[in-house]
Design a protein around this motif. Structure first.
Motif, PDB file in Angstrom:
ATOM      1  N   ARG A 154      -6.618  -1.213  15.820  1.00 27.38           N
ATOM      2  CA  ARG A 154      -6.854  -2.449  15.079  1.00 27.38           C
ATOM      3  C   ARG A 154      -8.145  -3.130  15.547  1.00 27.38           C
ATOM      4  N   MET A 209     -10.692  -8.717   4.319  1.00 27.05           N
ATOM      5  CA  MET A 209     -10.509  -8.907   2.862  1.00 27.05           C
ATOM      6  C   MET A 209      -9.511 -10.034   2.593  1.00 27.05           C
ATOM      7  N   GLY A 250      -8.893  -4.981  12.778  1.00 26.43           N
ATOM      8  CA  GLY A 250      -8.977  -3.982  11.709  1.00 26.43           C
ATOM      9  C   GLY A 250      -9.830  -4.481  10.560  1.00 26.43           C
ATOM     10  N   GLY A 251      -9.919  -3.633   9.532  1.00 27.03           N
ATOM     11  CA  GLY A 251     -10.720  -3.992   8.359  1.00 27.03           C
ATOM     12  C   GLY A 251      -9.980  -4.915   7.402  1.00 27.03           C
ATOM     13  N   LYS A 252      -8.663  -4.701   7.261  1.00 25.70           N
ATOM     14  CA  LYS A 252      -7.891  -5.441   6.255  1.00 25.70           C
ATOM     15  C   LYS A 252      -8.003  -6.964   6.375  1.00 25.70           C
ATOM     16  N   TYR A 307     -11.710  11.390   0.801  1.00 21.37           N
ATOM     17  CA  TYR A 307     -10.730  11.562  -0.261  1.00 21.37           C
ATOM     18  C   TYR A 307     -11.301  12.384  -1.417  1.00 21.37           C
ATOM     19  N   ILE A 329     -16.237   0.174   5.197  1.00 20.83           N
ATOM     20  CA  ILE A 329     -15.464   0.783   6.283  1.00 20.83           C
ATOM     21  C   ILE A 329     -15.734   2.293   6.408  1.00 20.83           C
ATOM     22  N   SER A 370     -11.914   1.851  12.610  1.00 27.61           N
ATOM     23  CA  SER A 370     -10.747   2.682  12.293  1.00 27.61           C
ATOM     24  C   SER A 370     -11.104   4.092  11.835  1.00 27.61           C
ATOM     25  N   ASN A 379     -12.590   4.295  -1.392  1.00 28.07           N
ATOM     26  CA  ASN A 379     -11.202   4.723  -1.435  1.00 28.07           C
ATOM     27  C   ASN A 379     -10.669   4.231  -2.776  1.00 28.07           C
ATOM     28  N   TYR A 404      -6.865  -5.181  -2.151  1.00 29.43           N
ATOM     29  CA  TYR A 404      -7.766  -6.153  -2.799  1.00 29.43           C
ATOM     30  C   TYR A 404      -6.982  -7.019  -3.789  1.00 29.43           C
ATOM     31  N   GLU A 430       0.866  -1.185   0.000  1.00 26.45           N
ATOM     32  CA  GLU A 430       0.000   0.000   0.000  1.00 26.45           C
ATOM     33  C   GLU A 430       0.895   1.225   0.000  1.00 26.45           C
ATOM     34  N   ASP A 483     -17.148  -3.836   1.195  1.00 21.96           N
ATOM     35  CA  ASP A 483     -16.267  -3.115   2.108  1.00 21.96           C
ATOM     36  C   ASP A 483     -16.955  -1.801   2.461  1.00 21.96           C
TER      37      ASP A 483
END
Ligand code: PLP
Length: 393
Positions: free
Chosen positions: A249, A108, A103-105, A327, A210, A240, A179, A132, A18, A208
């Motif tokens: 997390r 996925m 956390g969210g990650k 964003y 989030i 988050s 995002n 992803y 990332e 997703d």
């Protein structure tokens, strides 16, 4: 030359990364060596975690919650998540399907491990969150991008997504508010997607959500509102972004009953459980006062408008109005610069951390992402610097 006899899992080379973390590291390094850096790069709220949440974690520590919790998470927290979903979307989700995650990650990643593997295809948005494609690739499945284009306000096109389904498709990843684009998928497109999925009973959807509480006008629609695909819906959500808790997390997944045991087994194998004080903090966040969420959303709304207005005054840049998340995804093709060069020059020569659109997929060329997670003053100064950068190029 000696050749190494150490042979590693080839999947290692398929893991992506990332860029926001790389840019953050470089921005921090520059700041530590005396440069004046304005960070519009990383996607994390610039507010502290509200005090009633931090106090709940401190109390959990002093009360002696130092041990493992159930691998699926504290039942009281899963009950709170279920009640919150019932209140916000009118959907009844049994706690047996709710898993508290670090956390969210991880949701996925777990989803890609559970549904991916060689011979399977997973659809994901481009531009989209870079993890992803990374997680799909790691699983051995084939990543199949679908486009989110500026002309449609970055909303996804259900017909296009449905047209990419093959007998090998196992999972479709969707993300709204999104995002990096700040786009929101309208209910009509979700309706169309869900109706179309009736023809493809072999396909599950990972939604997703989030950023679901961070919308600038109107509400985002949750996939929990579609009981007709409840047996093949995965929800990714967490604390988050909503409660300024990125470092804690804390996230949650809702799994179809058919796979929830696999997700639990992955948790037992990988992280055992989320640390207990974080779970008590998440409980205080979900059950406590929500005005902190409204306050942060109002600030992000105001800043997104500021970034949008200022960007559209710059030569060579245009930016559709962000609708949610935090964003702005600006079109920079009029500057004649490649996105990565734009990112590097902005950071190295003008002290503005932002993220090249190419970090989010091939369709991100010609775009850069600005995060609204900084003060109005910092945003205004960054825009002044950007004007100088474009004048001097
Ligand atoms: N999903 C999207 C779309 C995100 O942008 C992010 C973080 O930036 C995440 C998931 C991961 O959230 P977390 O930090 O809780 O793992």
């Amino acid at each position: 030359m000696m050749t190494s006899s150490i042979s590693l899992n080839p999947a290692n080379d398929r893991l992506g990364t990332e860029s926001a973390f790389t840019v953050l590291a470089r921005a921090t390094e520059l700041a530590q060596t005396g440069h004046d850096i304005i960070n519009l790069g990383i996607g994390q709220p610039d507010f502290p975690t509200p005090s009633h949440i931090t106090e709940a974690a401190i109390k959990a520590i002093t009360d002696g919650h130092h041990g493992y919790t159930p691998s699926m998470g504290l039942p009281i927290l899963r009950e709170a998540v279920s009640a919150d979903i019932q209140m916000r979307y009118g959907a009844s989700i049994p706690i047996s399907q709710i898993q508290i995650m670090p956390g969210g990650k991880p949701t996925m990643f777990f989803a890609c491990l559970i549904y991916g593997g060689a011979g399977h295809e997973i659809l994901y948005p481009d531009p989209g969150f870079p993890i992803y494609a990374s997680a799909v690739n790691y699983s051995g499945a084939t990543p199949v991008p679908y486009g989110l284009v500026e002309e449609k306000g970055y909303a996804f096109d259900a017909d296009e997504v449905l047209s990419k389904i093959t007998p090998k498709t196992r999972l479709i990843i969707i993300n709204s508010p999104a995002n990096p684009t700040g786009g929101i998928t309208p209910k009509s497109e979700l309706d169309k997607l869900v109706a179309g999925l009736a023809q493809f009973p072999h396909v599950t959807v990972l939604s997703d959500e989030i950023y679901d509480r961070l919308t600038f006008d109107g509400e985002a629609v949750s996939l929990v509102s579609y009981p007709e695909i409840a047996d093949r819906t995965i929800i990714l959500n967490g604390w988050s972004k909503t409660y300024a808790m990125t470092g804690w997390r804390a996230g949650y997944a809702i799994w179809p009953t058919s796979v929830v045991d696999y997700a639990d087994r992955l948790a037992v194998n990988i992280h055992s459980c989320v640390n207990a004080p974080t779970q008590f903090a998440a409980l205080a966040a979900t059950t406590g006062p929500q005005d902190c969420v409204d306050d942060m959303r109002h600030a992000f709304t105001r800043r997104a408008k500021l970034i949008h207005d200022r960007l559209n005054q710059l030569d060579g840049i245009s930016c559709p109005a962000p609708k949610g998340a935090f964003y702005a995804f600006a079109n920079i093709t009029g500057t004649g610069m490649a996105s990565r060069d734009f990112q590097n020059i902005a950071l190295e020569s003008y002290g503005i951390a932002l993220i090249s659109g190419t970090s989010f997929g091939d369709l991100g060329e010609g775009y850069v992402r600005f995060s609204c997670a900084n003060s109005d003053d910092a945003i205004s100064t960054a825009m002044d610097r950007l004007a100088d950068m474009l004048k001097n190029r």
